[in-house]
Design a protein around this motif. Structure first.
Motif, short mmCIF file in Angstrom:
data_model
loop_
_atom_site.label_atom_id
_atom_site.label_comp_id
_atom_site.label_asym_id
_atom_site.label_seq_id
_atom_site.Cartn_x
_atom_site.Cartn_y
_atom_site.Cartn_z
N GLU A 197 46.92 25.13 7.26
CA GLU A 197 46.03 23.91 7.38
C GLU A 197 47.28 22.74 7.30
OE1 GLU A 197 45.19 23.05 2.68
OE2 GLU A 197 43.59 23.91 3.79
N LYS A 198 47.31 21.53 7.60
CA LYS A 198 47.96 20.35 7.58
C LYS A 198 48.36 20.38 5.94
CE LYS A 198 45.69 17.66 10.36
NZ LYS A 198 45.25 16.38 10.93
N GLY A 199 49.65 19.69 6.23
CA GLY A 199 50.05 19.37 4.73
C GLY A 199 51.37 20.26 4.31
N ALA A 200 51.68 21.31 5.08
CA ALA A 200 52.76 22.16 4.80
C ALA A 200 52.49 23.04 5.79
CB ALA A 200 52.92 22.84 3.31
N THR A 201 53.97 23.78 6.09
CA THR A 201 54.33 24.57 7.11
C THR A 201 54.70 25.69 6.72
OG1 THR A 201 54.56 22.55 8.64
CG2 THR A 201 55.25 24.63 9.55
N ALA A 202 54.36 26.91 7.44
CA ALA A 202 54.74 28.21 6.80
C ALA A 202 55.66 28.74 8.17
CB ALA A 202 53.78 29.08 6.39
N ARG A 203 56.64 29.30 7.90
CA ARG A 203 57.26 29.94 9.43
C ARG A 203 58.10 31.16 8.82
NH1 ARG A 203 60.07 25.24 11.75
NH2 ARG A 203 58.72 24.06 10.11
N LEU A 204 57.96 32.05 9.74
CA LEU A 204 58.68 33.33 9.53
C LEU A 204 60.27 32.72 10.28
CD1 LEU A 204 56.37 35.95 10.23
CD2 LEU A 204 57.46 35.93 8.32
N LEU A 205 61.09 33.27 9.67
CA LEU A 205 62.48 33.01 10.31
C LEU A 205 63.23 34.27 10.36
CD1 LEU A 205 63.96 30.15 8.13
CD2 LEU A 205 63.46 30.11 10.61
N TYR A 206 63.84 34.72 11.55
CA TYR A 206 64.77 35.75 11.94
C TYR A 206 66.11 35.26 11.97
CZ TYR A 206 65.71 40.16 14.13
OH TYR A 206 66.17 41.26 14.60
N ILE A 207 66.88 35.86 11.06
CA ILE A 207 68.24 35.49 11.35
C ILE A 207 69.14 36.69 11.36
CG2 ILE A 207 70.15 34.08 10.03
CD1 ILE A 207 67.82 33.12 7.83
N PRO A 208 69.73 36.86 12.51
CA PRO A 208 70.61 37.98 12.93
C PRO A 208 71.59 38.21 11.96
CG PRO A 208 70.53 36.54 15.12
CD PRO A 208 69.67 35.89 13.80
#
Ligand SMILES: [Zn+2]
Length: 215
Positions: A124-135
């Motif tokens: 939901e709005k208000g905050a963002t969750a993201r998966l990050l893939y860093i080589p």
């Protein structure tokens, strides 16, 4: 888990989680850490107990106009939790798999430059969750912070100016911290990062944390 977790959730975050006042993206990140960390799970349980006792003794305070209706609407709109069978030996903890619909192979990665990929999870709005893939060996491209950022390592490890973070470790950063996470050589690093909209989180945290912290 072979790696010893040394970066944990703050009391303030655990209490806010227990109080149910955090945006969904933060709840997800905290739930994922709790699923990996016995220590924080125990602390979270203690805060749940304290919160329950306080609730019973606290004099009622009038909520802002419409807040009950808003809470009910949110509860109604919340999607039923999808049932996802956790892949044995998977990289993603169960709370994250529920959002992705599977383990790593189900993630819809998008490149963000310099080999780094991300996948924003539906919250939901208000905050963002993201998966990050860093080589392995790569740095996260420069990105600005607003408010609070939680970064949970799911695979591999990264370092920034403050310390080294391995699987299960969670970094709690605010806008004062300017950091450039660099993945360790040897393994690609996968993280879950949650960032908030300052308004919702900032005002609430001090108010919530203060009375609790004096206990
Ligand atoms: Zn912990």
């Amino acid at each position: 888990m072979t790696h010893t977790i040394k970066h944990h959730l703050s009391d303030a975050l655990l209490m806010a989680y227990s109080a149910g006042s955090l945006p969904e993206a933060f709840n997800l990140t905290i739930a994922a850490h709790l699923s990996m960390c016995d220590e924080c799970r125990a602390r979270a349980g203690a805060f749940d107990t304290v919160g329950g006792a306080l609730m019973e003794e606290t004099a009622a305070v009038e909520m802002s106009h419409g807040s009950m209706a808003a809470a009910l609407a949110r509860a109604k709109a919340a999607p039923a939790e999808p049932r996802v069978r956790r892949t044995r030996g998977g990289v993603l903890p169960a709370p994250i798999q529920a959002y992705v619909g599977g383990d790593l192979d189900a993630v819809a990665w998008r490149p963000v430059g310099m080999g780094v990929k991300q996948a924003i999870l539906p919250t939901e709005k208000g905050a963002t969750a993201r998966l990050l893939y860093i080589p392995a060996g790569a740095a996260v491209p420069d990105h600005g912070h607003r408010g609070t950022e939680l970064t949970l390592v799911l695979q591999g490890a990264f370092s920034d100016a403050t310390d080294h973070f391995g699987a299960g470790d969670i970094e709690v950063a605010n806008e004062e911290l300017d950091h450039t996470p660099v993945a360790d050589i040897g393994a690609d690093c996968i993280c879950l990062a949650a960032t908030d909209a300052p308004l919702r989180f900032r005002g609430l945290m001090p108010r919530l944390a203060q009375p609790f912290l004096r206990i």
